[in-house]
Design an enzyme around this catalytic site. Structure first.
Site, PDB file in Angstrom:
ATOM      1  N   GLU A 190      14.540  45.584   9.088  1.00 56.21           N
ATOM      2  CA  GLU A 190      15.030  46.810   9.731  1.00 56.21           C
ATOM      3  C   GLU A 190      15.030  46.598  11.234  1.00 56.21           C
ATOM      4  O   GLU A 190      14.037  46.123  11.797  1.00 56.21           O
ATOM      5  CB  GLU A 190      14.133  48.020   9.411  1.00 56.21           C
ATOM      6  CG  GLU A 190      14.321  48.603   8.049  1.00 56.21           C
ATOM      7  CD  GLU A 190      13.517  49.889   7.845  1.00 56.21           C
ATOM      8  OE1 GLU A 190      13.442  50.716   8.777  1.00 56.21           O
ATOM      9  OE2 GLU A 190      12.967  50.034   6.748  1.00 56.21           O
TER      10      GLU A 190
ATOM     11  N   GLU B  71       6.682  49.191   4.939  1.00 57.49           N
ATOM     12  CA  GLU B  71       5.824  49.588   6.070  1.00 57.49           C
ATOM     13  C   GLU B  71       4.430  50.003   5.612  1.00 57.49           C
ATOM     14  O   GLU B  71       3.952  51.110   5.904  1.00 57.49           O
ATOM     15  CB  GLU B  71       6.502  50.714   6.851  1.00 57.49           C
ATOM     16  CG  GLU B  71       7.827  50.262   7.453  1.00 57.49           C
ATOM     17  CD  GLU B  71       8.519  51.293   8.325  1.00 57.49           C
ATOM     18  OE1 GLU B  71       8.342  52.499   8.076  1.00 57.49           O
ATOM     19  OE2 GLU B  71       9.243  50.891   9.255  1.00 57.49           O
TER      20      GLU B  71
END
Ligand code: BG6
Length: 492
Positions: free
Chosen positions: A385, A188
């Site tokens: 995810e 991220e």
């Protein structure tokens, strides 16, 4: 005959035979063993659980004896990895997205010689995975760089981090050559563009105290991560041309709250800055045009050294990976009600249900995002995810998480639709393989796993594992390569 606006949803999907069905975790949230095997403390080890049950964890300056740090034992994968991987194999996983703890390999981060015991641990983990034909997809840094690098150098705001990170990467690429093919450089990476204290602090590997957590510093830290990532890609390819190295973006999808042109433009700008900027740099190899205006208007000056532009151009990634949990709305009417989400708050969407943590459930949004990303880059995509955090309970030795099954089923259907749209999705690794410490709250109560871990928010519990109903359901999904999204065969 389809009416205008309608599409045929056939519910039968052609996932490629090579599709990497999997599940995900990260070292700092699942491993534990924080002071074993020569491991040094990481930035995640100083994150206490939330004191008031809110989503905000607190960070201490150093390890304090009277504070409970949930990551120190976490789900104890460190001692249980063989049993856990055996369960993953029973579930039929074809891939496992995990991360390596940098401070297990380099306890302080700036040493030249790695910690053999730490390297051996991951050798054992990879050997165990490969024994069951489970492909490791490895994140090199998932918010948990060595604490020493924060204390001594100020973390990623310091350009020296690039060399420390590359030294770490070189050791990994060499040691695990032939065992690991898929690498993700930073988890991220775009969260550095979000002023969310603890998480951006973890990403920067520095304190999140307000005087240090300025946008100027975060953007400079991001530039250093871009350079580190691009150099790692180049190095990884030089060391083995079969290495596939990807970026990872937390996709924060925001719909315009209304069709007012100002709301449409606001949503576009948000998407450009929060989502697309990092992909543009890492896939197209240069800062996009719109970034210059954004940084100028905010008076942010990035220190870009001679050679940096070439580094970015030469170190573009092989695949795009993302986390996707929810969508929010964005608009100019500031009186509208807000709701929570991964990394960010946003406005409520009246058409969506939300989880008990307020994250709005939007499977169709995933199809939108996949199409949007693929239209732009045309490189393979991994969804590394996606999942639903809930306070699961055990009843008669079982966990009946039909809500999780519904969530995952609907998202898989939309991935199937996206593949029919022509999007090249190659992997799906829901969060999480087993219950682990929540990143935002530090709780165990917010559970994502296919496998229940008996541990509470205060560290009590046997750490026993119980496959949830979703475990058996997912097993069938994988076995039928996404054709059967409905049945469950429970094997006791
Ligand atoms: C992602 C992170 O942002 O969201 C994970 O990469 C994290 O580390 C996941 O656990 C879910 O967030 P949370 O706060 O519910 O654990």
């Amino acid at each position: 005959m389809l009416k205008r606006g309608e599409e045929r949803i056939e519910m039968k999907y052609n996932f490629p035979s090579s599709f990497m069905w999997g599940a995900a975790t990260s070292a700092g949230q699942v491993e534990g063993g924080w002071d074993e095997g020569g491991r040094g403390p990481s930035i995640m080890d100083i994150l206490g659980g939330s004191v008031d049950g809110s989503v905000h964890r607190h960070q201490t300056e150093k390890i304090m004896p009277d504070v409970y740090y949930p990551g120190h034992v976490a789900s104890d994968f460190y001692h249980n990895f063989r049993e856990d991987i055996a369960l993953m194999s029973q579930m039929g996983l074809k891939s496992y997205r995990m991360s390596i703890s940098w401070s297990r390999v380099f306890p302080k981060g700036d040493e030249l010689v790695p910690n053999e015991e730490g390297l051996q641990f991951y050798d054992d983990v990879f050997d165990e995975l490969l024994k069951y034909n489970i492909e490791p997809i490895v994140t090199i840094l998932h918010y948990d760089a060595p604490l020493h690098l924060a204390d001594e150098y100020g973390g990623w705001s310091n350009r020296k981090m690039i060399d420390f990170y590359l030294n770490y990467c070189e050791v990994l690429f060499k040691r695990y050559n032939g065992k690991v093919k898929y690498w993700i450089t930073f988890n991220e990476i775009n969260c550095l563009l979000v002023p969310f204290g603890v998480i951006t602090a973890g990403a920067m590997n520095m304190s999140y105290k307000s005087d240090k957590n300025t946008e100027q510093l975060r953007v400079q830290a991001l530039h250093h991560q871009f350079i580190a990532s691009a150099k790692a890609v180049t190095l990884g390819h030089q060391m083995n041309k079969d290495n596939k190295i990807g970026c990872m973006i937390a996709y924060m999808c925001n719909y315009p709250l209304t069709c007012h042109p100002e709301d449409i433009r606001l949503a576009q700008k948000e998407d450009q800055i929060k989502n697309m900027l990092c992909g543009d740099v890492q896939i197209r190899g240069a800062y996009p045009a719109y970034a210059k205006r954004y940084f100028d208007e905010k008076n942010i000056k990035i220190e870009i050294l001679p050679g940096d532009e070439d580094t970015l151009r030469n170190g573009t990634v092989d695949f795009y990976s993302m986390s996707y949990y929810m969508t929010n709305c964005i608009g100019n009417d500031k009186t509208k009600e807000l709701t929570a989400g991964n990394l960010v708050y946003g406005m409520k969407n009246p058409y969506l249900e939300a989880t008990e943590w307020g994250w709005q459930i939007d499977p169709v949004g995933l199809r939108w995002v996949l199409n949007h990303v693929y239209d732009r880059y045309q490189i393979p995509i991994m969804i590394v995810e996606n999942g639903m955090g809930t306070a699961d309970t055990v009843q008669d030795g079982r966990v009946h998480d039909d809500y999780r099954i519904d969530y995952l089923r609907q998202h898989i259907q939309q991935i199937g639709e996206s593949i029919k749209d022509g999007v090249e999705v190659i992997a799906y690794t829901p969060w999480s393989a087993l219950d682990l410490v929540s990143l935002s709250g530090g709780t165990m109560r917010k559970r994502y796993g296919f496998i229940y871990v008996d541990k509470d928010d205060h560290g009590n519990g046997s750490l026993n594992r119980i496959p949830k109903d979703s475990f058996y359901w997912y097993k069938k999904v994988i076995k039928t390569n996404g054709l059967d999204l409905d049945s469950i065969e429970i094997h006791k």
